[in-house]
Design a protein around this motif. Structure first.
Motif, PDB file in Angstrom:
ATOM      1  N   GLY A  15     -21.494  10.967  28.106  1.00 54.91           N
ATOM      2  CA  GLY A  15     -22.892  11.279  28.327  1.00 54.91           C
ATOM      3  C   GLY A  15     -23.675  10.161  28.969  1.00 54.91           C
ATOM      4  O   GLY A  15     -24.827  10.366  29.392  1.00 54.91           O
ATOM      5  N   GLY A  16     -23.091   8.994  29.049  1.00 58.17           N
ATOM      6  CA  GLY A  16     -23.772   7.843  29.617  1.00 58.17           C
ATOM      7  C   GLY A  16     -23.711   7.814  31.137  1.00 58.17           C
ATOM      8  O   GLY A  16     -23.196   8.739  31.776  1.00 58.17           O
ATOM      9  N   SER A  17     -24.250   6.726  31.701  1.00 55.44           N
ATOM     10  CA  SER A  17     -24.335   6.578  33.159  1.00 55.44           C
ATOM     11  C   SER A  17     -23.823   5.208  33.599  1.00 55.44           C
ATOM     12  O   SER A  17     -23.896   4.229  32.851  1.00 55.44           O
ATOM     13  CB  SER A  17     -25.792   6.731  33.624  1.00 55.44           C
ATOM     14  OG  SER A  17     -26.297   8.011  33.331  1.00 55.44           O
ATOM     15  N   LEU A  18     -23.333   5.185  34.818  1.00 56.43           N
ATOM     16  CA  LEU A  18     -22.952   3.938  35.488  1.00 56.43           C
ATOM     17  C   LEU A  18     -23.285   4.066  36.960  1.00 56.43           C
ATOM     18  O   LEU A  18     -23.288   5.180  37.509  1.00 56.43           O
ATOM     19  CB  LEU A  18     -21.450   3.648  35.352  1.00 56.43           C
ATOM     20  CG  LEU A  18     -20.916   3.111  34.039  1.00 56.43           C
ATOM     21  CD1 LEU A  18     -19.387   3.026  34.114  1.00 56.43           C
ATOM     22  CD2 LEU A  18     -21.495   1.744  33.716  1.00 56.43           C
ATOM     23  N   LYS A  64     -19.678  17.534  40.842  1.00 57.00           N
ATOM     24  CA  LYS A  64     -20.906  18.080  41.439  1.00 57.00           C
ATOM     25  C   LYS A  64     -21.985  18.260  40.382  1.00 57.00           C
ATOM     26  O   LYS A  64     -21.719  18.771  39.303  1.00 57.00           O
ATOM     27  CB  LYS A  64     -20.609  19.416  42.124  1.00 57.00           C
ATOM     28  CG  LYS A  64     -19.848  19.276  43.425  1.00 57.00           C
ATOM     29  CD  LYS A  64     -19.567  20.638  44.053  1.00 57.00           C
ATOM     30  CE  LYS A  64     -18.814  20.485  45.362  1.00 57.00           C
ATOM     31  NZ  LYS A  64     -18.477  21.808  45.969  1.00 57.00           N
ATOM     32  N   GLY A  65     -23.193  17.833  40.710  1.00 57.42           N
ATOM     33  CA  GLY A  65     -24.294  17.921  39.773  1.00 57.42           C
ATOM     34  C   GLY A  65     -24.403  16.742  38.831  1.00 57.42           C
ATOM     35  O   GLY A  65     -25.406  16.591  38.128  1.00 57.42           O
ATOM     36  N   ARG A  66     -23.374  15.897  38.791  1.00 56.58           N
ATOM     37  CA  ARG A  66     -23.391  14.733  37.895  1.00 56.58           C
ATOM     38  C   ARG A  66     -23.377  13.413  38.669  1.00 56.58           C
ATOM     39  O   ARG A  66     -23.969  12.431  38.243  1.00 56.58           O
ATOM     40  CB  ARG A  66     -22.183  14.779  36.954  1.00 56.58           C
ATOM     41  CG  ARG A  66     -22.124  15.998  36.073  1.00 56.58           C
ATOM     42  CD  ARG A  66     -21.017  15.885  35.033  1.00 56.58           C
ATOM     43  NE  ARG A  66     -19.696  15.795  35.629  1.00 56.58           N
ATOM     44  CZ  ARG A  66     -18.858  14.770  35.423  1.00 56.58           C
ATOM     45  NH1 ARG A  66     -19.209  13.765  34.641  1.00 56.58           N
ATOM     46  NH2 ARG A  66     -17.652  14.782  35.985  1.00 56.58           N
ATOM     47  N   MET A  82     -23.316   7.701  38.654  1.00 54.70           N
ATOM     48  CA  MET A  82     -22.538   8.608  37.806  1.00 54.70           C
ATOM     49  C   MET A  82     -23.311   8.865  36.522  1.00 54.70           C
ATOM     50  O   MET A  82     -23.546   7.940  35.746  1.00 54.70           O
ATOM     51  CB  MET A  82     -21.173   7.998  37.497  1.00 54.70           C
ATOM     52  CG  MET A  82     -20.379   7.623  38.740  1.00 54.70           C
ATOM     53  SD  MET A  82     -18.707   7.045  38.379  1.00 54.70           S
ATOM     54  CE  MET A  82     -19.069   5.509  37.537  1.00 54.70           C
ATOM     55  N   ASN A  83     -23.689  10.112  36.330  1.00 55.52           N
ATOM     56  CA  ASN A  83     -24.418  10.517  35.136  1.00 55.52           C
ATOM     57  C   ASN A  83     -23.593  11.510  34.325  1.00 55.52           C
ATOM     58  O   ASN A  83     -22.626  12.080  34.838  1.00 55.52           O
ATOM     59  CB  ASN A  83     -25.751  11.159  35.518  1.00 55.52           C
ATOM     60  CG  ASN A  83     -26.674  10.231  36.270  1.00 55.52           C
ATOM     61  OD1 ASN A  83     -26.673   9.017  36.037  1.00 55.52           O
ATOM     62  ND2 ASN A  83     -27.465  10.767  37.178  1.00 55.52           N
ATOM     63  N   SER A  84     -23.986  11.703  33.073  1.00 55.97           N
ATOM     64  CA  SER A  84     -23.292  12.656  32.189  1.00 55.97           C
ATOM     65  C   SER A  84     -21.789  12.440  32.215  1.00 55.97           C
ATOM     66  O   SER A  84     -21.004  13.383  32.360  1.00 55.97           O
ATOM     67  CB  SER A  84     -23.628  14.103  32.598  1.00 55.97           C
ATOM     68  OG  SER A  84     -25.020  14.319  32.565  1.00 55.97           O
TER      69      SER A  84
END
Length: 121
Positions: A15-18, A64-66, A82-84
């Motif tokens: 669920g985190g992001s980089l 896609k979408g993330r 990069m999300n989710s």
């Protein structure tokens, strides 16, 4: 000589992001397509996202979408937001660019050294 240097990898919870960065340096005349690939343990390297010099993008369906790829042509740099993040996103992420070096006759396919992304709780 031309090189790509990646940064921004690390360990993140699901669920985190980089945000990955990749900067090209050296005797560069121009850069065409840039992109990100990844390789998970025991699997082949796969395309994640690409972006043309004009800004057109392409993504593998699973991100896609993330994920969002972008580039700063003035800095010869490509980014991957990069999300989710999911555990399946774990792997070594490689930057790739089609680069025309000064005095070269054609574009070379250049790879970075890779940066590890681990998604785990």
């Amino acid at each position: 000589q031309v090189q790509l240097v990646e940064s921004g990898g690390g360990l993140v919870q699901p669920g985190g992001s980089l945000r990955l960065s990749c900067a090209a340096s050296g005797s560069i005349a121009s850069i065409n397509d840039m992109g990100w690939y990844r390789q998970a343990p025991g699997k082949e390297r796969e395309l994640v996202a690409t972006i043309t010099s004009g800004g057109s993008t392409n993504y593998v369906d699973s991100v896609k979408g993330r994920f969002t790829i972008s580039r700063d042509n003035a800095k010869n740099t490509v980014y991957l937001q990069m999300n989710s993040l999911k555990p399946d996103d774990t792997g070594v992420y490689y930057c790739n660019a089609k680069i025309l070096m000064l005095y070269a006759l054609g574009y070379g396919n250049i790879w970075g050294q890779g940066t590890q992304v681990t998604v785990s709780s």
